[in-house]
Design a protein around this motif. Sequence first.
Motif, PDB file in Angstrom:
ATOM      1  N   ARG A 139     -24.909 -20.117  19.220  1.00  0.00           N
ATOM      2  CA  ARG A 139     -24.098 -20.178  20.435  1.00  0.00           C
ATOM      3  C   ARG A 139     -23.555 -18.827  20.906  1.00  0.00           C
ATOM      4  O   ARG A 139     -23.386 -18.630  22.113  1.00  0.00           O
ATOM      5  N   TYR A 140     -23.285 -17.925  19.976  1.00  0.00           N
ATOM      6  CA  TYR A 140     -22.581 -16.701  20.363  1.00  0.00           C
ATOM      7  C   TYR A 140     -23.399 -15.452  20.029  1.00  0.00           C
ATOM      8  O   TYR A 140     -24.268 -15.466  19.154  1.00  0.00           O
ATOM      9  N   LYS A 141     -23.076 -14.390  20.755  1.00  0.00           N
ATOM     10  CA  LYS A 141     -23.714 -13.108  20.491  1.00  0.00           C
ATOM     11  C   LYS A 141     -22.671 -11.999  20.581  1.00  0.00           C
ATOM     12  O   LYS A 141     -21.899 -11.924  21.543  1.00  0.00           O
ATOM     13  N   LEU A 142     -22.654 -11.144  19.563  1.00  0.00           N
ATOM     14  CA  LEU A 142     -21.759  -9.990  19.531  1.00  0.00           C
ATOM     15  C   LEU A 142     -22.614  -8.727  19.498  1.00  0.00           C
ATOM     16  O   LEU A 142     -23.485  -8.588  18.636  1.00  0.00           O
ATOM     17  N   ILE A 143     -22.365  -7.815  20.428  1.00  0.00           N
ATOM     18  CA  ILE A 143     -23.115  -6.562  20.516  1.00  0.00           C
ATOM     19  C   ILE A 143     -22.125  -5.399  20.430  1.00  0.00           C
ATOM     20  O   ILE A 143     -21.075  -5.418  21.082  1.00  0.00           O
ATOM     21  N   TYR A 144     -22.495  -4.391  19.664  1.00  0.00           N
ATOM     22  CA  TYR A 144     -21.627  -3.224  19.501  1.00  0.00           C
ATOM     23  C   TYR A 144     -22.395  -1.957  19.864  1.00  0.00           C
ATOM     24  O   TYR A 144     -23.344  -1.572  19.172  1.00  0.00           O
ATOM     25  N   PHE A 145     -22.010  -1.310  20.964  1.00  0.00           N
ATOM     26  CA  PHE A 145     -22.564  -0.022  21.368  1.00  0.00           C
ATOM     27  C   PHE A 145     -21.728   1.054  20.674  1.00  0.00           C
ATOM     28  O   PHE A 145     -20.706   1.511  21.180  1.00  0.00           O
ATOM     29  N   TYR A 146     -22.174   1.427  19.487  1.00  0.00           N
ATOM     30  CA  TYR A 146     -21.288   2.156  18.583  1.00  0.00           C
ATOM     31  C   TYR A 146     -21.100   3.621  18.944  1.00  0.00           C
ATOM     32  O   TYR A 146     -20.116   4.238  18.513  1.00  0.00           O
ATOM     33  N   THR A 147     -21.970   4.215  19.740  1.00  0.00           N
ATOM     34  CA  THR A 147     -21.754   5.622  20.104  1.00  0.00           C
ATOM     35  C   THR A 147     -20.677   5.784  21.170  1.00  0.00           C
ATOM     36  O   THR A 147     -20.159   6.890  21.365  1.00  0.00           O
ATOM     37  N   VAL A 148     -20.359   4.688  21.870  1.00  0.00           N
ATOM     38  CA  VAL A 148     -19.276   4.747  22.865  1.00  0.00           C
ATOM     39  C   VAL A 148     -18.150   3.774  22.515  1.00  0.00           C
ATOM     40  O   VAL A 148     -17.217   3.579  23.294  1.00  0.00           O
ATOM     41  N   ASN A 149     -18.276   3.132  21.341  1.00  0.00           N
ATOM     42  CA  ASN A 149     -17.254   2.217  20.821  1.00  0.00           C
ATOM     43  C   ASN A 149     -16.928   1.091  21.816  1.00  0.00           C
ATOM     44  O   ASN A 149     -15.761   0.810  22.103  1.00  0.00           O
ATOM     45  N   GLU A 150     -17.972   0.436  22.329  1.00  0.00           N
ATOM     46  CA  GLU A 150     -17.789  -0.684  23.257  1.00  0.00           C
ATOM     47  C   GLU A 150     -18.423  -1.947  22.676  1.00  0.00           C
ATOM     48  O   GLU A 150     -19.547  -1.906  22.156  1.00  0.00           O
ATOM     49  N   TRP A 151     -17.683  -3.058  22.793  1.00  0.00           N
ATOM     50  CA  TRP A 151     -18.129  -4.342  22.262  1.00  0.00           C
ATOM     51  C   TRP A 151     -18.409  -5.307  23.407  1.00  0.00           C
ATOM     52  O   TRP A 151     -17.766  -5.256  24.459  1.00  0.00           O
ATOM     53  N   GLN A 152     -19.354  -6.205  23.161  1.00  0.00           N
ATOM     54  CA  GLN A 152     -19.620  -7.286  24.112  1.00  0.00           C
ATOM     55  C   GLN A 152     -19.744  -8.598  23.323  1.00  0.00           C
ATOM     56  O   GLN A 152     -20.385  -8.629  22.263  1.00  0.00           O
ATOM     57  N   LEU A 153     -19.145  -9.655  23.856  1.00  0.00           N
ATOM     58  CA  LEU A 153     -19.214 -10.985  23.252  1.00  0.00           C
ATOM     59  C   LEU A 153     -19.649 -11.974  24.332  1.00  0.00           C
ATOM     60  O   LEU A 153     -19.087 -11.985  25.431  1.00  0.00           O
ATOM     61  N   PHE A 154     -20.647 -12.797  24.019  1.00  0.00           N
ATOM     62  CA  PHE A 154     -21.151 -13.763  24.984  1.00  0.00           C
ATOM     63  C   PHE A 154     -21.177 -15.163  24.385  1.00  0.00           C
ATOM     64  O   PHE A 154     -21.508 -15.344  23.211  1.00  0.00           O
ATOM     65  N   ASP A 155     -20.837 -16.121  25.214  1.00  0.00           N
ATOM     66  CA  ASP A 155     -20.982 -17.538  24.882  1.00  0.00           C
ATOM     67  C   ASP A 155     -22.296 -17.994  25.500  1.00  0.00           C
ATOM     68  O   ASP A 155     -22.387 -18.230  26.705  1.00  0.00           O
ATOM     69  N   LEU A 156     -23.336 -18.100  24.692  1.00  0.00           N
ATOM     70  CA  LEU A 156     -24.681 -18.375  25.194  1.00  0.00           C
ATOM     71  C   LEU A 156     -24.822 -19.779  25.752  1.00  0.00           C
ATOM     72  O   LEU A 156     -25.711 -20.032  26.570  1.00  0.00           O
ATOM     73  N   LEU A 157     -23.961 -20.694  25.328  1.00  0.00           N
ATOM     74  CA  LEU A 157     -24.015 -22.055  25.867  1.00  0.00           C
ATOM     75  C   LEU A 157     -23.524 -22.066  27.305  1.00  0.00           C
ATOM     76  O   LEU A 157     -24.143 -22.673  28.179  1.00  0.00           O
ATOM     77  N   LYS A 158     -22.429 -21.392  27.570  1.00  0.00           N
ATOM     78  CA  LYS A 158     -21.853 -21.383  28.905  1.00  0.00           C
ATOM     79  C   LYS A 158     -22.429 -20.277  29.793  1.00  0.00           C
ATOM     80  O   LYS A 158     -22.365 -20.368  31.026  1.00  0.00           O
ATOM     81  N   ASP A 159     -22.977 -19.264  29.173  1.00  0.00           N
ATOM     82  CA  ASP A 159     -23.434 -18.080  29.913  1.00  0.00           C
ATOM     83  C   ASP A 159     -24.775 -17.603  29.359  1.00  0.00           C
ATOM     84  O   ASP A 159     -24.883 -16.524  28.773  1.00  0.00           O
ATOM     85  N   PRO A 160     -25.841 -18.391  29.519  1.00  0.00           N
ATOM     86  CA  PRO A 160     -27.125 -18.030  28.920  1.00  0.00           C
ATOM     87  C   PRO A 160     -27.733 -16.740  29.464  1.00  0.00           C
ATOM     88  O   PRO A 160     -28.551 -16.115  28.796  1.00  0.00           O
ATOM     89  N   SER A 161     -27.344 -16.333  30.664  1.00  0.00           N
ATOM     90  CA  SER A 161     -27.882 -15.098  31.228  1.00  0.00           C
ATOM     91  C   SER A 161     -27.052 -13.872  30.833  1.00  0.00           C
ATOM     92  O   SER A 161     -27.337 -12.759  31.267  1.00  0.00           O
TER      93      SER A 161
END
Length: 516
Positions: free
Chosen positions: A455-477
């Motif tokens: 259901r979920y995806k966590l992405i970490y762009f570690y060279t700029v210290n930015e995180w992204q979290l997505f709820d794939l059920l509600k936001d598949p795109s």
Amino acid sequence: MKKYLLLIWLLPIIVTAQQKPNIIYIMSDDHDANAISAYGSQLLATPHIDRLAKEGMLFKQAFVGNSICGPARATLLTGQHSHKNGMKDNRTRFDGTQITLPKLLQQYGYQTAIVGKWHLHTYPTGFDYWKILPGQGLYYQPRLISMTGDTNTYAGYATEVITKEAIDWLDKKRDDTKPFLLLLHHKAPHRYFFPSPKNIEAFRDKIFPEPATLYADTTGKGTAWKLQTMNILHDMKLSSDLKVDPAYLMDIPWMKPDSAEIAYYNSIFNRIPVTEREKIKKIYSIRGEILQQQKPKGNDLLKLKYQWYMQDYLASAASVDESVGEILNYLDSTGLANNTMVVYTSDQGFYLGQNGWFDKRWMYDVSMRTPLIIRWPGKIKAGSSNHTMVQNIDYAPTFLDMAGIPVPASMQGLSLQPLLIQQKTTWNRKSLYYHFYEYKADHTVLQHLGVRTERYKLIYFYTVNEWQLFDLLKDPSEQHNLIQNKAYSGILADMKKELLRLRDQYDDHEVAGELK
């Protein structure tokens, strides 16, 4: 008498070898599942790939661990993530001395071969036969390197040449007393998306539906989205990518190609025999005339570029489907079909206009997800599908397991055999690990790593210290980053723990921002 006794002694070994499945692994380059009708595509009919799905199993949730060409191929060979096999990007040289799938199959009596794209910068090891494209290869009059180190030019279109060479090995060069592994790796439909002459003609007037996010404004979506250079409007080239003669563009300032693009345009067209070249240029001249007449900008230009991109990309993919048909027909005609496992996949997914993009690299599902279809008559139920999360680290363990060969502990994937033969099993994977390393070389996608669950995806762009979290059920795109949403604070904490757990599980301890 001694010869007779020797034959009796050898017979069980020969029979056992013949009962092991032959394996044909067909991998296209950048063929997104949204361009396969078995996956419900409205863009392209792929009857031969669909046949594999009708007669085998289609995986709905197959993913890669590093969405880029060379690393995906190294993962196939080793069953390992990039940090373990050493192939982190497209510019690394693959270490051919390590344990690989073809070497292990050889030890158990298999004959192994690869034909087509290799893209690992060192010559293949563990193969009894190989004939490979240098680097990315060429669409027209392709060159192939043979086992002697000689490089020869072959008349014709790359997909057709690779298919012919693969069938030639199957028919004339293999030892038919041994089971075999054949890796058949296509160049198509990789950029610069140059179709065969007949498919250029067939797709020239087709109009394709636009993705919902084609015109999306991505500038406010964080540093990574801001820096990327994979935008169809701004980064896809009219001459080198879309085959518009530079002569049509020289007096339109915002379209004028630079000298490098003009040189590339000339080089790719000069490889085409003169008669075909003139016919192809005439077809593509319509694009130049439209640009001359309309001189479009902004979304008007994007609308045109998207359609021309789709025409060329999908026409290139159509040739791969035709190749699959030829391979299946050969297996049918020779009686090899019943004991041959045929796999169709791509090295990763590909953006077909979503977010206004082309290319791959991201951990977002469009590029992380890949098609995967496997047919093995009598073993895999025809017309079956699977929704379990699988990954390309699983391919090598699966092929070894299906052949009855022990899977070495160095391989990090899981055998898909229980899923394929629909055994009752406790599948013990609840999440997937991803790590992308290549940055400025192409398309300026920042390095990142992450974890994906159902259901979920966590992405970490570690060279700029930015995180992204997505709820794939509600936001598949994957349009809405929930990292600041307090309602998901518990999910975020759990996903960070899972990411750290996977880094430990896969022994990835490289410094990555906060994850030290």
